[in-house]
Enzyme design. Structure first.
Site, PDB file in Angstrom:
ATOM      1  CD  GLU A  71      -4.913   1.693  -1.475  1.00 34.59           C
ATOM      2  OE1 GLU A  71      -4.478   2.736  -2.007  1.00 34.59           O
ATOM      3  OE2 GLU A  71      -6.105   1.363  -1.528  1.00 34.59           O
ATOM      4  CE1 TYR A  83       1.771   8.450   4.606  1.00 32.91           C
ATOM      5  CE2 TYR A  83       1.892   6.096   4.266  1.00 32.91           C
ATOM      6  CZ  TYR A  83       2.056   7.383   3.797  1.00 32.91           C
ATOM      7  OH  TYR A  83       2.501   7.591   2.514  1.00 32.91           O
TER       8      TYR A  83
END
Length: 119
Positions: A71, A83
């Protein structure tokens, strides 16, 4: 709590024996979860988080994990970009997941499928 739990994997990056970053992972069955990653402000944007995550992804593949989840704050666009570069894709949103001042902020849920076609 994470450091005392044998089910968590912890990595620390040091410079001249001084901790500058850490990564905490949890593994459940064939899934790895990034619980926390942090880099000291003076060492941000030096590729340390990228290297920690690359090592974690390589280890997860070697250990036959199939997916890595994490998250990230909705407002943290630079982390989301990192990411994505490492093969993560958005797979959901957790409403009001993080505390923010006097309110809350959504978390973007991301996953990296650990197949031969990913980095």
């Amino acid at each position: 709590d994470c450091l005392g739990n044998a089910n968590y994997l912890c990595q620390v990056a040091t410079v001249d024996d001084v901790p500058v970053a850490f990564l905490i992972l949890s593994r459940i069955l064939d899934e790895t979860h990034v619980l926390n990653i942090a880099v000291a402000p003076a060492w941000q944007r030096h590729g340390i988080a990228r290297r920690l995550l690359q090592q974690a992804l390589s280890a997860a593949r070697a250990d036959a994990m199939t997916v890595v989840y994490l998250e990230v704050r909705e407002s943290n666009q630079s982390a989301q970009a990192l990411y994505r570069q490492l093969g993560f894709e958005v797979c959901g949103v957790r409403k009001n997941y993080y505390r923010k001042g006097d309110g809350h902020e959504n978390a973007v849920l991301m996953q990296c499928l650990l197949t031969s076609g990913h980095k």
